[in-house]
Design a protein around this motif. Sequence first.
Motif: not given
Length: 159
Positions: A79-83, A38-40, A28-33, A74-77
């Motif tokens: 989420m990554n920061l929260n992880d 992908f979103r970018m 999860k930690l490595m796939l979120q970025p 930014e939502r994905s970012r």
Amino acid sequence: METDMALLSLDNPVFVTYLIAAAIMLLKLMLQPWMTVFRMMEVRAGFRSPEDAKKSPLNPMPGPGQLEPNEYVERSRRMNLNDLESIPGFLVAGFLFVLTGPPVILAQVLLWGYVIARAAHFIAYSTAQLHDIRATCWTLSSLPVIAMAVYILVRGLSA
């Protein structure tokens, strides 16, 4: 020493539970970025650095708005920061918890409780649920880590 090594053996169901839960959280930690990238690329926006908006093989037609914030990205970012704020603590607490030799059922409840709560948090965050729902999921994921830390502390103080 032999007993200590047995704790870190695939014959120890607590350690196996930790290994699987930790591997899921590391993925999860490595796939979120990757989701962020992908979103970018999908919206061609949300890039952060000035050089990101220059023409390149991966960005053949840079647009003027590529460096502007994009909520989808930014939502994905976030989420990554929260992880990044949550998962490392789980990994350390879980490993130290294994070393204390807890009962299997307690370990499974705490370790899987964390994974399930983090999965719920991911779903809540990625689908833009109310803060109350996200906060509840986050709280439910923090409780097993706190419980493991208290268990570790009590076992350490009583040794």
